[in-house]
Design an enzyme around this catalytic site. Structure first.
Site, short mmCIF file in Angstrom:
data_model
loop_
_atom_site.label_atom_id
_atom_site.label_comp_id
_atom_site.label_asym_id
_atom_site.label_seq_id
_atom_site.Cartn_x
_atom_site.Cartn_y
_atom_site.Cartn_z
N HIS A 314 96.95 41.71 11.75
CA HIS A 314 97.87 42.59 12.49
C HIS A 314 97.19 43.52 13.46
O HIS A 314 97.83 44.41 14.01
CB HIS A 314 98.69 43.45 11.52
N LYS A 494 107.26 55.20 16.77
CA LYS A 494 106.20 54.37 16.19
C LYS A 494 105.16 55.31 15.59
O LYS A 494 105.17 56.51 15.89
CB LYS A 494 105.56 53.48 17.25
N ARG A 495 104.25 54.77 14.77
CA ARG A 495 103.20 55.62 14.23
C ARG A 495 102.46 56.29 15.38
O ARG A 495 102.40 55.77 16.49
CB ARG A 495 102.19 54.79 13.42
N LYS A 500 98.68 53.76 21.24
CA LYS A 500 100.10 53.65 21.57
C LYS A 500 100.49 54.60 22.71
O LYS A 500 101.56 54.51 23.29
CB LYS A 500 100.95 53.92 20.33
N THR A 601 107.39 45.76 16.86
CA THR A 601 108.67 45.20 16.40
C THR A 601 109.80 46.15 16.76
O THR A 601 110.94 45.72 16.90
CB THR A 601 108.67 44.96 14.88
N LYS A 605 113.81 45.59 18.18
CA LYS A 605 115.01 46.27 17.67
C LYS A 605 115.74 46.97 18.81
O LYS A 605 116.97 46.91 18.93
CB LYS A 605 114.63 47.29 16.58
C1 26Q Z 1 92.72 50.13 7.27
C2 26Q Z 1 91.55 50.47 6.63
C3 26Q Z 1 91.59 51.32 5.57
C4 26Q Z 1 92.80 51.81 5.15
C5 26Q Z 1 93.97 51.47 5.79
C6 26Q Z 1 93.94 50.62 6.85
C7 26Q Z 1 95.18 50.24 7.52
C8 26Q Z 1 96.40 50.73 7.11
C9 26Q Z 1 97.57 50.35 7.74
C10 26Q Z 1 95.18 49.36 8.58
C11 26Q Z 1 96.35 48.99 9.21
C12 26Q Z 1 97.56 49.49 8.80
C13 26Q Z 1 98.82 49.14 9.45
C14 26Q Z 1 98.90 48.32 10.47
C15 26Q Z 1 100.16 48.01 11.16
O1 26Q Z 1 101.21 48.52 10.83
N1 26Q Z 1 100.09 47.13 12.16
C16 26Q Z 1 101.24 46.75 12.94
O2 26Q Z 1 101.77 45.56 12.42
C17 26Q Z 1 102.97 45.21 13.07
C18 26Q Z 1 103.54 44.00 12.37
O3 26Q Z 1 102.77 42.88 12.64
C19 26Q Z 1 102.74 44.96 14.55
O4 26Q Z 1 103.98 44.72 15.15
C20 26Q Z 1 102.07 46.15 15.20
O5 26Q Z 1 101.70 45.84 16.52
C21 26Q Z 1 100.83 46.54 14.40
O6 26Q Z 1 100.28 47.74 14.92
#
Ligand code: 26Q
Length: 756
Positions: A314, A494-495, A500, A601, A605
């Site tokens: 992702h 979004k986050r 972003k 995503t 929406k």
């Molecule tokens: C990484 C290392 C250590 C701890 C946590 C993490 C971590 C935590 C959360 C890494 C990534 C996330 C979340 C990622 C995320 O939400 N990615 C999003 O995924 C969506 C679904 O595929 C995409 O539409 C978005 O583009 C993408 O940012």
């Protein structure tokens, strides 16, 4: 079943009251019990191959409305309540939102569960039952504060299963207790399950924000999603959580395999495991371990696992690619160390290239590398993202295993993100093209037949206006702010992350503010709406929230600007707020630095609800642009190839923020961060830190695209005034959104990867 009678039985049992005598809260509890029972009684879909979707996050949102819809009793329930002079919406307000996710990846997992069930496929989710969720966001003095989000109530969707599994940690064992949430399939009479593991004695909520004793692993295992990893104890706790989830999940899989009458050597024939990003990657060595304990040789176990596991990537952000010191695994799950070393040895034997090894020179375990070597599928989540994985980020792996790589462009469940959250638009669509599009979302293109139908276009504008009025009422009730439904709703939800580029949107606000102060009044009033949580330890993200809240405060108190420009940052943005806001959005802000947003995503929406995208050619925006054509999207910005070159040290082309800062138009916008009026409101240290970073570093290149962004956004604002032409853009976006149904995505996963 007579719904009214059934409801009466339950309110009698629980409250010794007739439904008419119950308050909204009691009616909610009764409807929850009724719905849960109906869903729980449903059998699993048929099929002797079963999917397990492993994910650290499942951002489910409220479930009552969705489950009523899937069970086919939503209208009946609405009528029964209406017959008693009651409102289903008011009852649904009582439901707390489960806080089991953070952003896109977690919401994607929730949409997938909905679609897997709707398609009648046999597939369960596997995750953790976090008691205090991510965190609840509070704004104090224009800054984000985090407090626990205790969403679980005595009455909830959680079904006790009575199942437990022993997870063997280094030095101690811990019991994982299994709770299930039933996932009923729309259009059929089956249900899957979301399996959530929990400890037996969870700790109470921390008293002081979200701080707690991170060494008290046994009690805090399932307290928070992504506990602060600023120190070693926090990082270790994350590894403990991951192993807790995958060990219990793997044991559940093998138990069910046996119950279904299959041998362990048949695992790959009857089970598919989807690994949602790398957080569940330890399921690979853990399954290998469990299989060898059950009599398989190492070769046999590896072969079964290799044919069972599939990995979804992702992100290409380096900081999100998980690498854990082997010493952590030694502490948490020492029994995996030899297995991981063996997996690494086999890789090194087969490929000399050290960059594809699992263990690097510092003995860090590269989780994604393990997934790619020891899984049978690697997928990206949008066409561009998958191409970038193949061409650059994971090129060495693509050269090794070209057949493993495939794209699965993300999707969203239109049941929640159109039918449930936007009933007026749904009714208009039904009126135009009938109701078939629900099971065949591609049929939404039938709306294009109405592109010159003035009555439909006017109706569409009226539906949008009414959604904006509804949002304004809800916002007023919840957060006390009154917005103007006649202004343009420009929405970025979004986050919070630098890539972003919420900071670029903030620079637009500054531009507009300065324009209005200088007497240049825009053609239409604009309301810039943000929703975002920053990771608690992400300092720069918090500076950006601070900037936005300061701009909001500045403008709220400026009677000359306020009629033309407003800023609203929603507090504690979550799925429920998204469901309220998305139907009301006019402009969908998708302005990530090209190459960095894997898919997005929210873009899908918003499009399905008739918002027009203002975005860069990144992630799924590229596919949106292809579908709607250039007249129905505001596309801008540097393309991903050029951005990738700008990060490259070679060739002297590297991005330098100061080259873009020292221009006539950009400098005053950035310098406004240090203007007396803003310093008067905000924290000078925070604003100065952001200012310094923006002009000196700007790692995610907000200044690269800001001028073009301003020009294109100004154009969108001007074109909004031509209401008929805007309504056409809306209609085309809705008509083309069917491609982004997660039912389509799941069919593709099933055809190419799972083969259920
Ligand atoms: C990484 C290392 C250590 C701890 C946590 C993490 C971590 C935590 C959360 C890494 C990534 C996330 C979340 C990622 C995320 O939400 N990615 C999003 O995924 C969506 C679904 O595929 C995409 O539409 C978005 O583009 C993408 O940012």
């Amino acid at each position: 079943m007579d719904l009214k009678e059934y409801l009466g039985q339950i309110t009698q049992e629980r409250f010794t009251l007739a439904p008419e005598q119950c308050d909204d809260r009691q009616l909610y509890v009764a409807l929850l019990a009724l719905t849960r029972r109906l869903a729980e009684e449903r059998p699993a879909p048929e099929g002797d191959r079963k999917l397990y979707y492993f994910s650290a996050e499942f951002l489910m949102g409220k479930l009552l409305d969705n489950n009523l819809l899937a069970l086919g009793i939503r209208e009946q329930a609405r009528e029964v309540l209406a017959g008693m002079g009651r409102d289903l919406n008011a009852v649904e307000e009582r439901e707390p939102e489960p806080s089991l996710g953070n952003g896109g990846l977690g919401r994607l997992a929730a949409c997938f569960l909905d679609s897997i069930a709707a398609l009648g496929l046999r597939g369960d989710g596997v995750g953790l039952n976090y008691h205090y969720g991510l965190f609840r966001q509070k704004f104090v003095d224009c800054k984000q504060h985090e407090v626990p989000d205790p969403w679980m109530e005595a009455e909830s969707w959680l079904i006790p299963t009575g199942k437990t599994f022993t997870v063997p940690f280094g030095g101690f064992d811990l019991t994982a207790k299994l709770w299930d949430v039933a996932i009923p399939g729309a259009y059929n009479d089956r249900a899957n399950r979301l399996h959530l593991f929990d400890v037996e004695e969870p700790a109470g909520a921390p008293e002081n924000g979200i701080d707690f004793d991170k060494t008290d692993i046994v009690h805090h295992m399932t307290s928070f999603l992504y506990p602060d990893d600023g120190d070693e104890a926090g990082r270790l706790l994350r590894v403990y959580q991951q192993y807790f989830m995958v060990s219990a999940g793997a044991q559940l899989i093998l138990q069910e395999l046996e119950e279904r009458g299959y041998g362990f050597r048949e695992l790959a024939d009857h089970v598919a495991i989807q690994i949602n990003d790398t957080h569940p990657s330890m399921v690979i060595p853990e399954l290998i371990r469990l299989l060898t304990v059950r009599g398989l040789t190492m070769d046999e176990a590896i072969e079964q696992v290799r044919r069972t596991c599939a990995y979804t990537n992702h992100t290409i952000l380096a900081e999100a690619l998980e690498k854990w010191p082997l010493t952590f695994i030694e502490r948490v799950a020492p029994q995996l160390v030899l297995i991981i070393r063996e997996l690494d040895r086999r890789v090194r034997e087969a490929c000399p290239d050290p960059t594809v090894a699992i263990l690097d020179g510092q003995n860090l375990v590269h989780m994604a590398h393990m997934d790619i070597h020891y899984g049978y599928s690697v997928n990206g989540v949008a066409a561009l993202h998958t191409e970038i994985l193949k061409k650059s980020e994971l090129k060495a792996f693509y050269d090794l295993y070209p057949d493993k790589f495939n794209n699965k462009t993300n999707g969203i469940t239109l049941r929640r993100w159109l039918e449930a959250c936007n009933p007026e638009l749904t009714a208009l669509i039904d009126e135009c093209i009938g109701s078939d599009w629900r099971q065949n979302p591609g049929k939404l293109v039938g709306l294009l037949d109405f592109i010159d139908n003035d009555r439909v276009l006017e109706h569409l504008l009226a539906v949008k206006h009414s959604a904006k009025e509804r949002f304004c009422r809800e916002l007023k009730d919840a957060q006390g702010v009154a917005l103007d439904p006649d202004s343009i709703f420009d929405v970025q939800i979004k986050r919070l992350h630098e890539y972003k580029r919420q900071q670029m949107n903030a620079l637009y606000v500054i531009h507009k503010y300065l324009d209005i102060r200088a007497g240049r009044i825009p053609s239409h009033p604009l309301t810039v709406i943000f929703g975002a949580k920053a990771a608690p330890a992400y300092v720069m993200a918090k500076h950006i929230i601070h900037l936005i809240l300061c701009l909001q405060a500045l403008i709220e108190n400026d009677p000359a600007v306020r009629p033309w420009l407003r800023v609203m940052m929603l507090e504690n943005y979550n799925v429920t707020w998204a469901e309220r806001l998305i139907p009301a959005a006019d402009i969908s802000e998708q302005i990530s630095l090209a190459s960095k947003e894997a898919s997005g995503t929210g873009n899908m929406k918003l499009m399905a609800n008739g918002a027009v995208t203002l975005g860069t050619m990144d992630g799924a925006n590229v596919e949106i642009a292809e579908l709607v054509g250039p007249d129905n999207i505001y596309a801008f910005g540097t393309d991903s190839d050029r951005v990738i070159r700008l990060y490259d040290d070679r060739g002297g082309q590297r991005y330098r923020a100061r080259d873009y800062y020292h221009t006539l138009r950009v400098e005053p916008l950035v310098d406004f961060l240090l203007s007396p009026e803003l310093l008067d409101i905000g924290d000078p240290k925070s604003l100065a830190a952001l200012w310094r970073d923006m002009k000196g570093k700007d790692w995610f290149m907000a200044l690269l695209d800001v001028e073009e962004y301003i020009a294109v956004k100004d154009l969108a604002v001007r074109q909004y005034s031509d209401r008929k032409s805007w309504a056409r853009k809306m209609l085309v976006n809705i008509a083309k959104s069917g491609y982004f149904s997660s039912d389509r995505t799941i069919r593709q996963y099933n055809e190419d990867i799972w083969r259920l």
